[in-house]
Motif scaffolding. Structure first.
Motif, mmCIF file in Angstrom:
data_model
loop_
_atom_site.group_PDB
_atom_site.id
_atom_site.type_symbol
_atom_site.label_atom_id
_atom_site.label_comp_id
_atom_site.label_asym_id
_atom_site.label_seq_id
_atom_site.Cartn_x
_atom_site.Cartn_y
_atom_site.Cartn_z
ATOM 1 N N ILE A 408 -3.451 -8.100 -0.133
ATOM 2 C CA ILE A 408 -2.527 -8.066 -0.059
ATOM 3 C C ILE A 408 -2.901 -8.473 2.158
ATOM 4 C CG2 ILE A 408 -2.166 -5.896 0.937
ATOM 5 C CD1 ILE A 408 -0.846 -6.040 -1.079
ATOM 6 N N ARG A 409 -4.385 -8.466 1.960
ATOM 7 C CA ARG A 409 -4.682 -8.706 3.316
ATOM 8 C C ARG A 409 -4.494 -9.898 3.684
ATOM 9 N NH1 ARG A 409 -9.261 -5.093 4.273
ATOM 10 N NH2 ARG A 409 -8.308 -2.950 4.695
ATOM 11 N N ALA A 410 -5.205 -11.030 2.395
ATOM 12 C CA ALA A 410 -4.709 -12.412 3.155
ATOM 13 C C ALA A 410 -3.189 -12.826 2.764
ATOM 14 C CB ALA A 410 -5.625 -12.770 1.491
ATOM 15 N N GLU A 437 -4.362 3.579 -0.982
ATOM 16 C CA GLU A 437 -5.063 3.271 -0.232
ATOM 17 C C GLU A 437 -4.287 1.410 0.087
ATOM 18 O OE1 GLU A 437 -9.281 0.635 1.080
ATOM 19 O OE2 GLU A 437 -8.578 1.453 -0.718
ATOM 20 N N ILE A 438 -3.562 1.139 -1.267
ATOM 21 C CA ILE A 438 -3.444 -0.179 -1.142
ATOM 22 C C ILE A 438 -1.638 0.543 -0.466
ATOM 23 C CG2 ILE A 438 -1.848 -2.144 -2.707
ATOM 24 C CD1 ILE A 438 -5.172 -1.914 -2.526
ATOM 25 N N LEU A 439 -1.134 1.594 -1.209
ATOM 26 C CA LEU A 439 0.439 1.238 -0.226
ATOM 27 C C LEU A 439 0.363 1.841 1.424
ATOM 28 C CD1 LEU A 439 2.109 3.015 -3.125
ATOM 29 C CD2 LEU A 439 1.833 1.546 -2.646
ATOM 30 N N GLY A 440 -0.763 2.405 1.915
ATOM 31 C CA GLY A 440 -1.053 2.776 2.988
ATOM 32 C C GLY A 440 -0.988 1.143 3.950
ATOM 33 N N GLU A 441 -1.631 0.401 2.973
ATOM 34 C CA GLU A 441 -2.226 -1.060 3.685
ATOM 35 C C GLU A 441 -1.040 -1.537 3.945
ATOM 36 O OE1 GLU A 441 -5.154 -3.537 5.767
ATOM 37 O OE2 GLU A 441 -4.747 -1.291 5.051
ATOM 38 N N GLN A 584 8.949 10.824 -1.213
ATOM 39 C CA GLN A 584 9.395 10.707 0.645
ATOM 40 C C GLN A 584 8.558 11.139 0.771
ATOM 41 O OE1 GLN A 584 11.056 7.949 1.275
ATOM 42 N NE2 GLN A 584 11.764 7.586 -1.271
ATOM 43 N N LEU A 585 7.733 12.892 1.105
ATOM 44 C CA LEU A 585 7.408 13.255 2.009
ATOM 45 C C LEU A 585 6.213 12.569 0.984
ATOM 46 C CD1 LEU A 585 8.258 17.505 1.341
ATOM 47 C CD2 LEU A 585 8.324 15.750 3.752
ATOM 48 N N ASP A 586 5.323 12.642 0.022
ATOM 49 C CA ASP A 586 4.424 11.953 -0.379
ATOM 50 C C ASP A 586 3.783 10.084 0.186
ATOM 51 O OD1 ASP A 586 1.889 12.352 -2.434
ATOM 52 O OD2 ASP A 586 3.007 10.021 -2.597
ATOM 53 N N ARG A 587 4.768 10.145 0.405
ATOM 54 C CA ARG A 587 4.609 8.681 1.475
ATOM 55 C C ARG A 587 4.560 8.520 2.641
ATOM 56 N NH1 ARG A 587 10.309 4.658 1.049
ATOM 57 N NH2 ARG A 587 8.521 3.206 2.508
ATOM 58 N N GLN A 588 3.902 9.988 3.080
ATOM 59 C CA GLN A 588 3.891 9.969 4.672
ATOM 60 C C GLN A 588 2.288 10.280 4.319
ATOM 61 O OE1 GLN A 588 6.138 13.245 6.360
ATOM 62 N NE2 GLN A 588 7.574 12.865 5.560
ATOM 63 N N MET A 589 1.691 10.347 2.679
ATOM 64 C CA MET A 589 0.477 10.664 2.754
ATOM 65 C C MET A 589 -0.157 8.933 2.708
ATOM 66 S SD MET A 589 -0.726 14.660 2.289
ATOM 67 C CE MET A 589 0.951 14.742 0.350
ATOM 68 N N HIS A 590 0.373 8.091 2.478
ATOM 69 C CA HIS A 590 -0.886 6.835 2.720
ATOM 70 C C HIS A 590 -1.674 6.855 3.372
ATOM 71 C CE1 HIS A 590 2.011 5.706 -1.321
ATOM 72 N NE2 HIS A 590 3.345 5.599 -0.516
ATOM 73 N N ASP A 591 -1.535 7.058 4.090
ATOM 74 C CA ASP A 591 -2.461 6.914 5.802
ATOM 75 C C ASP A 591 -3.865 7.782 5.674
ATOM 76 O OD1 ASP A 591 -0.940 4.225 5.864
ATOM 77 O OD2 ASP A 591 0.221 5.110 7.543
ATOM 78 N N GLY A 592 -3.327 8.873 5.033
ATOM 79 C CA GLY A 592 -3.551 10.241 5.187
ATOM 80 C C GLY A 592 -3.241 11.573 4.881
#
Length: 818
Positions: A408-410, A437-441, A584-592
């Motif tokens: 993802i980062r590359a 973690e991947i989806l948040g990144e 959609q609510l769950d997506r808000q927790m990709h970053d914590g």
């Protein structure tokens, strides 16, 4: 006692019985039972599962009596597809062939958008219904019932597409049916529709930093083994419009037509639970039309009605109108992709490269435990560069863990070209455990790029693949390893020309709506359908006006919208709206994790009776069936997904029972673990300095707060700067020298740092490479070999070799690895 502790005890006792104290299978007629004794005739009843070599005269009063982990006899699936909605009933038949009560744990997959609403248990004539509770409350009820000796069931969601089904106090010889019900949405693209039912959870790689991945990894039978479980599956398709080209690209099926709009598809007997079941069809004469389906509960008119809006974008623009693109192909080259999956991924890239236009650029990134690229910068599509890319693809192999975040980062961290739209094509099976973690990144790094995900494999992680596409504002596609890539690549090429509709807006005339999901519509690509879920308070007849930008000009579409006062059809729409809202609510927790979002999800789950990450179904029998209070937890084994390499995931070790019954937490010093307990990338020596992972030439990822030391990869004239030098031994262990001087020994599930080369030693290796002239190597892909990666290209020489310099390179690596 925690579930993992109970799994560990159960596994150890089962292993003692099956193998004996020394880990060696007992002789026939002894106290153990080999796997061949478990895989008996499916038609036998449970009491006759005890074979003649079972210890009939032994006192079965302890947990060591549990020898048969194959508690599931069959899975029956009945699905009804009505337009864009599928209602599915899954019936699991459990039997206990042991002479002691067991608690069963079955880790099973369901569609990633499944709205699971019910679980029932039937034993004899008794039907035991379930209640929806907060997860921790459901767990407490289940554990109390287990201790009391009652038959009980628990269903938890571990991922949106992975569930843990538990059964307590299944008595010897008992037969139990567990019935699950769920609804999910069906999407159609380019006039083609697909219903997919997953049958197995593939192995997951979990980085050590992922502290608690949950129950996402069932034990796996060995290469020659089978679970003996039967799959009986029937799908009734009611298209509402004429359906054609009905069939299954994944399994042999029998089709019975009712009329032009209705048909039944039945899976032929003998299917293994080792890959997704896919049923596909086409509707009408082309793409489905836009329209609205609505429903309101006739029993409670105070509740809002719900609806689903289906939207199909206009046709794709012509090539001469499309903007130039920066195409980045990211290939998963981890061990689970070894063989057919990786070859299918390579073919997708090969065909896509043929469609690159003169104004485009392209890049290829591969990742497993780290990422590297074809070149330091994106390449222009000259014949020479395309040939170089094809040669690079030919040299890629599947090995190691799945550090997807490096890929993802590359792909996304490099500075974007302001003249081009960056299109990232991510090709993977998704066998990881750190999805959030991947989806948040992706959300953090995406910028103006578009990410398209390609699920390559027979039973891919669709939750992750769909999530990548959603966060990346692109689309997901799926390819089984034995399918040709041509049609999927054609659709991908059409879509990545550019979005055909952007800045999309919905305006409602004469009707009032609320709680639209998704609230913000994505850009739409050619052939891509989107479903918008929402609610309405008052009945009305009105119009929804869809507007967007197409090639710089406004585009609009008017759709009649009728919202009734009462409607008994389409009751599943209410559950699908709630499921979409939870997603959609769950997506808000990709970053914590956020407590307010969690509580909103819990409220929706309890109100609409939906299993979520924080709400579970629990069922308890009133009768006490186990008066001893003794039961042993047994993990139900599954088969390895079709075409996934055992060697790539587990190495060359062979076992005669399920590979594991436990999922221990990762050691603190591990780089990552295979989620069934196998360790990948384990460091057995402490490393004092800060680690720097080279992702691609010019791209460096360092741990948070770390200082990235400068590493020179250039030397004196006549030296060859390399990215990686690998010595592959006959037993498939590897010595890998990285360009930063670290020498690693890699074994199945173990990766240890053996030495650090000094600058002078690295210069010696580069000089030896120059003498060995690797550009002339054309060695084999199997057996002992030496492999070097230089400037994005790879060369191989078989061993032993008379080529100059090769023996010196091998001796140097062997001497430092001791």
């Amino acid at each position: 006692m925690q579930i993992r502790d109970r799994l560990l005890i159960g596994a150890a006792l089962a292993a003692l019985l099956c193998f004996g104290p020394g880990g060696v299978p007992p002789a026939a007629g002894g106290a153990g039972v080999a796997i061949a004794d478990v895989l008996i005739d499916d038609e036998q009843d449970p009491p006759t599962w005890h074979r003649q070599d079972a210890p009939e005269d032994r006192d079965f009063d302890g947990a060591e009596a549990v020898a048969y982990p194959f508690l599931l006899r069959s899975t029956e699936v009945r699905a009804l597809v009505t337009g864009p909605v599928a209602h599915v009933v899954v019936t699991q038949t459990w039997e206990n062939p042991n002479r002691l009560a067991v608690d069963g744990l079955y880790i099973l997959p369901l569609p990633e958008n499944a709205a699971v609403t019910d679980m029932r248990m039937q034993i004899g004539e008794r039907l035991i219904r379930s209640d929806m509770k907060r997860r921790e409350e459901a767990r407490a009820i289940y554990e109390r019932a287990r201790r009391e000796g009652r038959l009980a069931g628990l269903l938890d969601q571990e991922r949106a597409n992975v569930f843990a089904q538990q059964v307590a106090n299944l008595m010897p010889g008992a037969r139990l049916r567990v019935i699950l019900e769920f609804d999910h949405a069906i999407t159609c693209e380019d006039g083609g529709c697909a219903w997919v039912f997953p049958t197995v959870v593939g192995p997951r790689f979990i980085p050590a930093r992922q502290t608690d991945p949950g129950l996402i990894a069932p034990p796996v039978v060995d290469r020659e083994g089978r679970t003996g479980q039967r799959l009986d599956l029937t799908v009734d398709v009611e298209g509402g419009v004429p359906i054609r080209d009905l069939g299954s690209p994944s399994h042999p099926v029998t089709i019975r037509r009712v009329d032009a709009r209705r048909a039944r598809v039945a899976l032929d007997p003998g299917a293994r639970l080792d890959r997704d079941v896919r049923v596909t069809w086409k509707v009408g004469g082309g793409a489905p039309e836009a329209g609205i389906m609505a429903w309101r509960d006739p029993r409670n008119e105070d509740e809002p009605g719900v609806f689903a809006l289906l939207l199909q974008p206009p046709a794709a623009p012509r090539d001469e109108e499309a903007a130039p693109r920066e195409l980045v192909f990211v290939l998963d080259c981890s061990g689970s992709m070894r063989g057919a999956p990786l070859e299918a991924a390579k073919e997708v890239v090969r065909q896509a490269l043929r469609s690159v236009r003169p104004g485009d650029t392209f890049q290829i990134v591969r990742f497993s435990e780290r990422a590297s690229g074809l070149g330091a910068q994106p390449l222009e599509p000259t014949p020479g560069n395309v040939a170089r890319a094809l040669a690079y693809l030919d040299g890629l192999n599947g090995e190691g863990g799945t550090e997807m975040i490096s890929g993802i980062r590359a792909a996304l961290q490099a500075p974007a070209d302001p003249r081009r739209l960056r299109i990232v094509a991510f090709l993977t099976d998704g066998y990881i455990g750190n999805e959030r973690e991947i989806l948040g990144e992706v959300r953090r790094l995406l910028g103006g790029a578009r990410l398209f995900s390609f699920g390559i494999g027979s039973s891919v992680n669709r939750f992750l693949l769909e999530g990548l596409a959603e966060e990346g504002r692109g689309a997901a596609a799926f390819l089984a390893p034995r399918e040709t890539a041509g049609e999927m690549v054609r659709r991908f090429v059409e879509r990545i020309d550019m979005p055909v509709l952007t800045d999309i807006r919905l305006d409602w005339e004469d009707v009032e709506v609320e709680d639209l999901e998704p609230a913000l519509l994505p850009d739409l690509f050619a052939g891509q359908q989107v479903i918008v879920h929402g609610r309405y308070r008052e009945p009305a007849d009105g119009t929804v006006v869809v507007t967007g930008t197409r090639m710089g000009r406004r585009w609009s579409l008017r759709i009649p919208a009728r919202f009734p006062q009462r409607a008994e059809d389409h009751a599943a729409l209410g559950r699908l709206w709630a499921r979409a809202r939870i997603h959609q609510l769950d997506r808000q927790m990709h970053d914590g994790q956020r407590d307010d979002v969690k509580e909103a999800i819990v409220a929706l789950g309890l109100r609409h009776r939906l299993v979520t990450a924080w709400t579970s179904l629990v069922a308890v029998d009133s009768d006490i069936v186990n008066t001893t209070g003794v039961s042993t937890l047994v993990g139900v084994p599954v088969e390895m997904p079709q075409d996934v390499s055992y060697e790539g995931v587990y190495g060359s070790a062979k076992m005669s029972v399920a590979r594991t019954q436990v999922m221990p937490s990762a050691p603190q010093s591990a780089q990552g673990v295979i989620a069934d307990g196998s360790v990948a990338g384990f460091k057995d020596e402490p490393v004092a300095e800060e680690k720097v992972w080279t992702l691609a030439p010019g791209i460096v990822e360092a741990p948070a707060g770390a200082r990235a030391p400068a590493v020179s990869v250039t030397g004196a004239p006549g030296a060859v700067p390399f990215t990686r030098l690998t010595l592959v031994r006959a037993d498939d262990t590897r010595l890998i020298l990285e360009d930063d001087g670290e020498l690693w020994r890699v074994e199945p599930h173990r990766r240890s740092l053996r030495a650090r080369f000094s600058a002078a030693e690295l210069q010696t290796v580069r000089a030896a490479l120059a003498a060995a002239r690797p550009e002339g190597w054309s060695g084999r892909e199997a057996g002992s070999r030496l492999v070097v990666e230089i400037a994005g290209q790879q060369w191989t020489v078989g061993l032993p070799s008379r080529a100059p310099g090769v023996a010196e390179l091998v001796a140097l690596l062997e001497s430092r690895a001791r």
